[in-house]
Design a protein around this motif. Structure first.
Motif, PDB file in Angstrom:
ATOM      1  N   LEU A   7      49.965  60.040  58.499  1.00 52.07           N
ATOM      2  CA  LEU A   7      48.610  59.993  58.636  1.00 52.07           C
ATOM      3  C   LEU A   7      48.046  60.413  58.560  1.00 52.07           C
ATOM      4  O   LEU A   7      48.359  60.768  59.601  1.00 52.07           O
ATOM      5  N   SER A  31      48.466  61.370  53.719  1.00 49.70           N
ATOM      6  CA  SER A  31      49.973  61.085  53.151  1.00 49.70           C
ATOM      7  C   SER A  31      51.315  61.784  53.386  1.00 49.70           C
ATOM      8  O   SER A  31      51.306  62.625  52.261  1.00 49.70           O
ATOM      9  N   GLY A  55      53.887  56.556  51.603  1.00 47.50           N
ATOM     10  CA  GLY A  55      52.838  56.186  52.480  1.00 47.50           C
ATOM     11  C   GLY A  55      52.901  54.748  53.032  1.00 47.50           C
ATOM     12  O   GLY A  55      52.946  54.073  52.285  1.00 47.50           O
TER      13      GLY A  55
END
Length: 90
Positions: A39, A81, A86
């Motif tokens: 992230l 992401s 993610g």
């Protein structure tokens, strides 16, 4: 002072959390991402050009945790992401 509590479900690629200057206290990884998922947080407004600064790159595969940052961003906050599915994060 603006407070944000934006929860982003797993699988969402990019989220503009804020479009103005603000303060990031922390990021909570609620469920971990797929293998090699990260992230990335950017200081970016999404308007008026593509100028941005990378604020953090977070490995989301380690599992649920809270990471404390406590810093200001100047233009806005974009969360992106990368690589695989993610994590669910707030």
């Amino acid at each position: 002072m603006k407070l944000f509590g934006t929860r982003v479900a797993s699988g969402v690629v990019g989220t503009q959390v804020s479009t103005c200057a603000g303060y990031l206290s922390h990021v909570t990884i609620n469920t971990k991402g797929a293998s090699a998922n990260t992230l990335t947080l950017f200081d970016y407004s999404g308007s008026g050009g593509s100028t941005c600064s990378t604020l953090a790159i977070i490995d989301t595969t380690t599992g649920p945790c809270t990471l404390w940052y406590q810093f200001d961003f100047q233009r806005g906050l974009l969360a992106s992401s990368n690589t695989g599915t993610g994590a669910d994060y707030t």
